[in-house]
Scaffold this motif. Structure first.
Motif, PDB file in Angstrom:
ATOM      1  N   PHE A 126       0.841  -1.192   0.000  1.00 27.56           N
ATOM      2  CA  PHE A 126       0.000   0.000   0.000  1.00 27.56           C
ATOM      3  C   PHE A 126       0.882   1.251   0.000  1.00 27.56           C
ATOM      4  O   PHE A 126       1.953   1.269   0.592  1.00 27.56           O
ATOM      5  N   GLU A 127       0.381   2.292  -0.648  1.00 29.35           N
ATOM      6  CA  GLU A 127       1.014   3.605  -0.585  1.00 29.35           C
ATOM      7  C   GLU A 127       0.587   4.267   0.734  1.00 29.35           C
ATOM      8  O   GLU A 127      -0.431   3.902   1.317  1.00 29.35           O
ATOM      9  N   LEU A 128       1.351   5.255   1.182  1.00 33.44           N
ATOM     10  CA  LEU A 128       1.041   5.951   2.430  1.00 33.44           C
ATOM     11  C   LEU A 128      -0.393   6.496   2.421  1.00 33.44           C
ATOM     12  O   LEU A 128      -1.099   6.441   3.431  1.00 33.44           O
ATOM     13  N   GLU A 129      -0.839   6.991   1.275  1.00 34.31           N
ATOM     14  CA  GLU A 129      -2.196   7.524   1.155  1.00 34.31           C
ATOM     15  C   GLU A 129      -3.244   6.449   1.470  1.00 34.31           C
ATOM     16  O   GLU A 129      -4.244   6.724   2.125  1.00 34.31           O
ATOM     17  N   GLN A 130      -3.012   5.224   1.019  1.00 37.29           N
ATOM     18  CA  GLN A 130      -3.948   4.134   1.307  1.00 37.29           C
ATOM     19  C   GLN A 130      -3.914   3.777   2.800  1.00 37.29           C
ATOM     20  O   GLN A 130      -4.959   3.581   3.420  1.00 37.29           O
ATOM     21  N   PHE A 131      -2.701   3.689   3.363  1.00 36.57           N
ATOM     22  CA  PHE A 131      -2.585   3.422   4.802  1.00 36.57           C
ATOM     23  C   PHE A 131      -3.306   4.498   5.604  1.00 36.57           C
ATOM     24  O   PHE A 131      -3.965   4.211   6.595  1.00 36.57           O
ATOM     25  N   SER A 132      -3.172   5.756   5.180  1.00 37.52           N
ATOM     26  CA  SER A 132      -3.734   6.878   5.954  1.00 37.52           C
ATOM     27  C   SER A 132      -5.251   6.825   6.037  1.00 37.52           C
ATOM     28  O   SER A 132      -5.844   7.363   6.978  1.00 37.52           O
TER      29      SER A 132
END
Length: 179
Positions: free
Chosen positions: A122-128
């Protein structure tokens, strides 16, 4: 994969090879449950297991006495496997087949512990989005914690409500708490 402690201690669970999963290692799981054991009484809590995969984390909670466990995963094979395993052991695990983000957008279920083990890529945006939805929709009960598992190559410390993280080999557990 095996259950580390509790009623079903040392029981091995063999998941079908065709499931799209990466189960939490026994070492990391044991360390995580040592932390949780110091925070909660397992028979007094409710758990929401997001991106549940094989149900590995939920089985550990059930083995230790947790009676309110809900697993969410979008893969039908994972949900089927969790249901079959929970029934075989007599574990109180409910399942919901859903995309986790769509579930979180509309969820009203509250839990003491929300555990999320999304894909490591996952990209950070998805984790966030995980803590964003959890806190925006007030899904944690008082003194609850969101735990997100991710790789050591991902840093979630910049996300809102981040409290601390613990690393075990290539696994990291990031803990999020109400501000």
């Amino acid at each position: 994969m095996r259950i580390i402690s509790g009623l079903y201690k040392s029981r091995k669970i063999v998941a079908p090879k065709n499931l799209p999963v990466r189960p939490t290692t026994d070492m990391a799981k044991e360390s995580l449950f040592n932390i949780i054991n110091n925070l909660y009484y397992f028979d007094d809590i409710s758990v929401l297991d997001l991106f549940a995969g094989t149900g590995n984390i939920s089985y550990e909670f059930a083995s230790r006495g947790t009676e309110q466990i809900t697993c969410v995963d979008q893969d039908f094979g994972c949900i089927k496997f969790i249901n079959k395993t929970a029934e075989a052991f007599g574990m109180p695990i409910q399942t919901i087949k859903s995309d986790v983000f769509k579930f979180l957008e509309k969820a009203t279920i509250q839990a003491n512990i929300i555990f999320a083990d999304p894909p490591y890529n996952f990209e950070l945006e998805q984790f966030s989005k995980i803590p964003e939805f959890v806190f925006k929709n007030n899904l944690l009960l008082e003194d609850g914690v969101l735990i997100v598992e991710h790789s050591k190559h991902t840093n979630l410390s910049s996300l809102e409500n981040f409290a601390y993280s613990k690393s075990y080999g290539g696994n990291v557990f990031s803990f999020f708490e109400k501000g």
